[in-house]
Design an enzyme around this catalytic site. Sequence first.
Site, mmCIF file in Angstrom:
data_model
loop_
_atom_site.group_PDB
_atom_site.id
_atom_site.type_symbol
_atom_site.label_atom_id
_atom_site.label_comp_id
_atom_site.label_asym_id
_atom_site.label_seq_id
_atom_site.Cartn_x
_atom_site.Cartn_y
_atom_site.Cartn_z
ATOM 1 N N LYS A 67 -4.326 15.904 7.658
ATOM 2 C CA LYS A 67 -4.072 14.883 9.098
ATOM 3 C C LYS A 67 -2.526 14.011 8.357
ATOM 4 C CE LYS A 67 -5.946 10.996 11.203
ATOM 5 N NZ LYS A 67 -4.989 11.032 12.504
ATOM 6 N N LYS A 91 -1.756 10.515 -0.091
ATOM 7 C CA LYS A 91 -2.077 8.728 -0.282
ATOM 8 C C LYS A 91 -3.313 9.159 0.629
ATOM 9 C CE LYS A 91 0.766 7.418 3.114
ATOM 10 N NZ LYS A 91 1.792 7.003 4.431
ATOM 11 N N LYS A 103 1.407 17.052 8.512
ATOM 12 C CA LYS A 103 2.298 16.119 9.961
ATOM 13 C C LYS A 103 3.635 17.046 10.487
ATOM 14 C CE LYS A 103 4.224 12.048 9.435
ATOM 15 N NZ LYS A 103 3.464 11.164 9.022
ATOM 16 N N THR A 187 -1.978 -1.285 9.242
ATOM 17 C CA THR A 187 -0.889 -0.738 8.434
ATOM 18 C C THR A 187 -0.471 -1.542 7.031
ATOM 19 O OG1 THR A 187 -0.359 1.464 9.157
ATOM 20 C CG2 THR A 187 1.598 0.633 7.217
ATOM 21 N N ASN A 218 6.552 -2.796 13.615
ATOM 22 C CA ASN A 218 4.514 -2.366 13.917
ATOM 23 C C ASN A 218 3.914 -3.473 12.502
ATOM 24 O OD1 ASN A 218 2.068 -1.359 12.483
ATOM 25 N ND2 ASN A 218 2.015 -1.377 14.829
ATOM 26 N N SER A 360 -7.475 4.956 10.734
ATOM 27 C CA SER A 360 -7.563 6.724 12.131
ATOM 28 C C SER A 360 -8.242 7.356 11.573
ATOM 29 C CB SER A 360 -5.806 7.346 11.417
ATOM 30 O OG SER A 360 -5.113 6.645 11.930
HETATM 31 P P1 NAD Z 1 8.743 -0.145 13.390
HETATM 32 O O1 NAD Z 1 9.628 0.958 14.331
HETATM 33 O O2 NAD Z 1 7.852 -0.407 14.307
HETATM 34 O O3 NAD Z 1 9.629 -0.687 12.779
HETATM 35 C C1 NAD Z 1 10.702 -0.421 12.227
HETATM 36 C C2 NAD Z 1 11.911 -1.802 12.283
HETATM 37 O O4 NAD Z 1 12.646 -1.427 11.604
HETATM 38 C C3 NAD Z 1 12.173 -2.079 13.485
HETATM 39 O O5 NAD Z 1 11.811 -4.086 13.484
HETATM 40 C C4 NAD Z 1 13.978 -2.395 12.977
HETATM 41 O O6 NAD Z 1 14.369 -3.170 13.698
HETATM 42 C C5 NAD Z 1 13.799 -2.187 11.512
HETATM 43 N N1 NAD Z 1 14.342 -1.489 11.254
HETATM 44 C C6 NAD Z 1 15.215 -0.342 11.871
HETATM 45 N N2 NAD Z 1 16.634 0.034 11.138
HETATM 46 C C7 NAD Z 1 16.602 -0.738 9.959
HETATM 47 C C8 NAD Z 1 17.727 -0.976 8.547
HETATM 48 N N3 NAD Z 1 18.227 -0.450 8.723
HETATM 49 N N4 NAD Z 1 17.483 -2.382 8.642
HETATM 50 C C9 NAD Z 1 16.732 -3.939 8.833
HETATM 51 N N5 NAD Z 1 15.593 -3.199 9.395
HETATM 52 C C10 NAD Z 1 15.554 -2.000 10.031
HETATM 53 O O7 NAD Z 1 7.830 1.029 13.086
HETATM 54 P P2 NAD Z 1 6.655 0.506 11.464
HETATM 55 O O8 NAD Z 1 5.927 1.438 12.641
HETATM 56 O O9 NAD Z 1 6.611 -0.870 11.564
HETATM 57 O O10 NAD Z 1 7.245 1.189 10.752
HETATM 58 C C11 NAD Z 1 7.874 1.254 9.843
HETATM 59 C C12 NAD Z 1 7.660 1.995 8.590
HETATM 60 O O11 NAD Z 1 6.908 2.052 7.888
HETATM 61 C C13 NAD Z 1 8.158 2.979 8.271
HETATM 62 O O12 NAD Z 1 8.422 4.128 6.952
HETATM 63 C C14 NAD Z 1 6.783 4.176 8.702
HETATM 64 O O13 NAD Z 1 6.920 5.579 8.346
HETATM 65 C C15 NAD Z 1 6.114 3.717 7.607
HETATM 66 N N6 NAD Z 1 4.680 3.203 8.095
HETATM 67 C C16 NAD Z 1 4.435 2.961 9.338
HETATM 68 C C17 NAD Z 1 3.442 3.021 9.412
HETATM 69 C C18 NAD Z 1 2.226 2.416 11.005
HETATM 70 O O14 NAD Z 1 0.658 2.553 10.982
HETATM 71 N N7 NAD Z 1 3.027 1.744 11.597
HETATM 72 C C19 NAD Z 1 1.878 3.525 8.889
HETATM 73 C C20 NAD Z 1 2.245 3.618 7.282
HETATM 74 C C21 NAD Z 1 3.253 3.690 7.350
#
Ligand code: NAD
Length: 424
Positions: A67, A91, A103, A187, A218, A360
């Site tokens: 997954k 995880k 992945k 998340t 997100n 998921s």
């Molecule tokens: P996203 O793309 O929706 O949001 C990322 C945010 O980070 C944006 O607001 C962007 O402006 C900001 N950003 C980028 N560069 C930056 C910087 N240098 N300083 C500060 N902010 C910055 O991504 P997401 O889905 O929210 O995911 C964010 C993190 O969470 C990632 O590491 C992702 O792997 C992890 N994650 C997300 C999920 C999920 O379901 N969305 C699940 C597990 C892990």
Amino acid sequence: MAKKAFDQYRAHVDVVVALLGLSPAEAKVFTEPNRVIEKILKVTIGGEERELSAYRVQFNNARGPYKGGIRFHPGADLDEVKSLAAMMAIKCAVVDIPMGGGKGGVTFDPKGLSKPDIETVSRAFARAFATDLGPLKDVPAPDVYTNGEIMAIMLDEYEKVTGTKAPATFTGKPIELGGIPGRDTATALGGVFVLEAYVSEHGLDSKNLRVAIHGFGNAGATAATLLYERGYKIVGLSDSKGAVMSARGLDPMKFQEVKNQNKSLRDMYCQGSVCDEGLLERESVVVGDPNAVLAMDADIIIPAALDGVITNEVAEEMHAKIILELANGPVTAEADTILEKRGIDIIPDVLANAGGVTVSYFEWEQNIKGTTMTREEVNERLKQVMAKAWQSVSKFAKEHHITYRTAAFALAAKRILAASLTKK
Ligand code: NAD
């Protein structure tokens, strides 16, 4: 030079191998993927014929089908995809759902490409990997620069190639195709459930806790709103363009409106480098660099953007007492040691952001069973899963006098080994 992604993961595994006294054969379960599949996608995009490197790493399936997401990114390479696949196995085992770790990625920059071009790459990926995927084999999901729409396209191509109807092959789909309500907030909500369990176990009062969040996408923006609604004081927010900080507190909903207009957080106060000083003073707000929130005077820091942002230097300067890792790998292995010495608790990514994969899994399960769930049912079940995961990690950490990260990895390792054929 900063350690590569898989080396960062290995550093945590090495601690667990020593702690549990694992044999070389047992340790291999966590250091060598079951299968690495590499393909070249020959596509015509942007009016050019291109050959794109594509990967799927199937790390471990002892506890269930592989997954993990598929990312479209120019920096996606095998080392990164391998480390993320390994982390997915850990995880899923931490939250005790019956899935393994995988992945995928395609190395290209989707920014600026048309929708038909993105569709071309998505269909090419699904065709190339069709025999490697499947509801009981390997179940991808959205990741960096992929989304529900792309999962719908991949599912369509997969079903055409295999001649099956198999919605459980992909999660994160639109609701009409068997997607699940609540995946959008899962998340962040999962992280909030774990944080609440920590807060209650430590006898803290959320009303007295100040939170700063790095990343307003997100995960970060949803977490900001959920915590604000629960009475936490949000003192710092940041996106890629800058940070907004206020000891008096910020209303994340106001900043969401700005983001909805495709603007950055600091645009509330500044146009380019010119800021409205009067407005900043009236609202007691200070603007700064994106990373300024990490060293803020706050009780809780939530990295929710990028990996590796909490370096040695940042770790030395941090004031917070708690770090909730919504991002994957935001703390480097070296910084981890510094934070431990400084007595700063880290609620690790493999637990804190596991709400996404948990929901998921609910989606996969409902597709297999042919049932549906409401948002309320999803959130309630998520709460139970996260609370139970926190209890086992916290108990294990206390019993062995180890960090929450080591406890989470060790618990997961024990569960994965128990389900695999490798015996001591
Ligand atoms: P996203 O793309 O929706 O949001 C990322 C945010 O980070 C944006 O607001 C962007 O402006 C900001 N950003 C980028 N560069 C930056 C910087 N240098 N300083 C500060 N902010 C910055 O991504 P997401 O889905 O929210 O995911 C964010 C993190 O969470 C990632 O590491 C992702 O792997 C992890 N994650 C997300 C999920 C999920 O379901 N969305 C699940 C597990 C892990």
